[in-house]
Write a protein that holds these residues in place. Structure first.
Motif, mmCIF file in Angstrom:
data_model
loop_
_atom_site.group_PDB
_atom_site.id
_atom_site.type_symbol
_atom_site.label_atom_id
_atom_site.label_comp_id
_atom_site.label_asym_id
_atom_site.label_seq_id
_atom_site.Cartn_x
_atom_site.Cartn_y
_atom_site.Cartn_z
ATOM 1 N N TYR A 90 83.223 27.610 -25.086
ATOM 2 C CA TYR A 90 84.334 26.682 -25.294
ATOM 3 C C TYR A 90 85.650 27.378 -24.972
ATOM 4 O O TYR A 90 85.854 28.550 -25.313
ATOM 5 C CB TYR A 90 84.323 26.212 -26.754
ATOM 6 C CG TYR A 90 85.367 25.194 -27.102
ATOM 7 C CD1 TYR A 90 85.168 23.848 -26.825
ATOM 8 C CD2 TYR A 90 86.551 25.571 -27.723
ATOM 9 C CE1 TYR A 90 86.124 22.906 -27.154
ATOM 10 C CE2 TYR A 90 87.510 24.640 -28.060
ATOM 11 C CZ TYR A 90 87.293 23.310 -27.766
ATOM 12 O OH TYR A 90 88.252 22.390 -28.093
ATOM 13 N N GLY A 91 86.532 26.666 -24.317
ATOM 14 C CA GLY A 91 87.839 27.226 -24.030
ATOM 15 C C GLY A 91 88.556 26.374 -23.004
ATOM 16 O O GLY A 91 87.959 25.530 -22.338
ATOM 17 N N ASN A 137 83.879 30.938 -28.339
ATOM 18 C CA ASN A 137 85.199 30.757 -27.769
ATOM 19 C C ASN A 137 85.468 31.902 -26.798
ATOM 20 O O ASN A 137 85.280 33.075 -27.139
ATOM 21 C CB ASN A 137 86.264 30.739 -28.867
ATOM 22 C CG ASN A 137 87.650 30.446 -28.317
ATOM 23 O OD1 ASN A 137 87.890 29.375 -27.766
ATOM 24 N ND2 ASN A 137 88.555 31.401 -28.446
ATOM 25 N N SER A 169 88.333 33.664 -24.742
ATOM 26 C CA SER A 169 89.793 33.759 -24.678
ATOM 27 C C SER A 169 90.182 35.178 -24.306
ATOM 28 O O SER A 169 89.683 36.144 -24.901
ATOM 29 C CB SER A 169 90.406 33.374 -26.034
ATOM 30 O OG SER A 169 91.801 33.507 -26.013
ATOM 31 N N ILE A 216 88.461 22.521 -34.218
ATOM 32 C CA ILE A 216 88.027 22.398 -32.828
ATOM 33 C C ILE A 216 87.764 20.941 -32.493
ATOM 34 O O ILE A 216 88.174 20.419 -31.466
ATOM 35 C CB ILE A 216 86.758 23.233 -32.581
ATOM 36 C CG1 ILE A 216 87.075 24.714 -32.715
ATOM 37 C CG2 ILE A 216 86.184 22.948 -31.203
ATOM 38 C CD1 ILE A 216 85.872 25.609 -32.561
#
Length: 235
Positions: free
Chosen positions: A39-40, A217, A219, A232
């Motif tokens: 996810y990102g 995540n 990042s 989220i």
């Protein structure tokens, strides 16, 4: 199947000559039956990580191990054979060939593996089953331009599954889809993990991430596991 990433880093130079490192020192172990959402936001390196997992990109540093074997010294031919046998890839763009029918687009990976002239009918049966599962049973002889966006996405899903891969990689599979099609894709990907396949989804869609067993995540090149909490889900 087990996939292990050891200290995987990838970097490249952008047009300005600056070094970009989308993934950095990543350690990750994935086993059959696991489903992961990476996810990102766009540009965070999710696609780069999927391309490494899919043997489409060699990391600048570190190693990927598949079932205990390092892929570090595999040649392009060996990697190509591995992709054909074990990996199904759903790209962000569907990349359907415009002059092939729905059925032919799905059969394409099998033709690459075995040769079109050697199709003994088994592939046709697999395609028919996939089309029925995905609600496209009456679209087999359509061309891509005759399909809706959601239908084209489902054809790409079927093509990724036609070889019965052990690893499914989905890069933003709900991009530009309406809510109903997003839910369909999310549930379908979750069902594949239940069949003891590995499913890895790169997404910035918080709704899609909820269908995965684990959420990471990505990042600044770093991968961190986290719960899909209300923060989220409300993004």
């Amino acid at each position: 199947m087990q996939i292990v990433l050891k200290n995987v880093t990838h970097h490249y130079q952008d047009r300005a000559g600056e070094v970009v490192t989308p993934v950095c020192n990543i350690h990750l172990t994935i086993n059959s039956g696991d489903s992961l959402a990476i996810y990102g936001p766009s540009g965070s390196g999710k696609s780069t990580l999927l391309f490494i997992l899919g043997c489409l990109l060699r990391p600048s540093q570190g190693e990927m191990h598949l079932d205990g074997h390092s892929l570090l010294h595999y040649g392009e031919k060996e990697l190509g054979e591995l992709r054909n046998r074990k990996i199904g890839f759903m790209f962000q763009m569907c990349y359907l060939l415009p002059t092939l029918t729905v059925k032919e687009n799905i059969l394409l990976p099998l033709w690459i593996q075995k040769g079109r002239e050697r199709d003994n009918g088994a592939g046709q049966k697999v395609v028919k089953s996939l089309l029925e599962q995905l609600g496209l049973g009456d679209r087999a002889d359509f061309l891509p331009y005759q399909l809706s966006g959601g239908q084209r996405r489902r054809v790409a899903m079927a093509r990724a599954m036609v070889s019965d891969p052990e690893l499914i990689l989905a890069d933003e599979p709900t991009a530009e889809l309406d809510e109903g099609n997003k839910i369909f894709v999310g549930k379908w990907l979750g069902q594949q993990a239940a069949k003891n396949k590995i499913v890895v989804i790169a997404t910035h869609d918080p709704g899609l991430a909820t269908y995965a067993g684990k959420v990471y995540n990505l990042s600044e090149g770093q991968l961190h596991e986290k719960a899909l909490d209300k923060e989220i889900a409300s993004v």
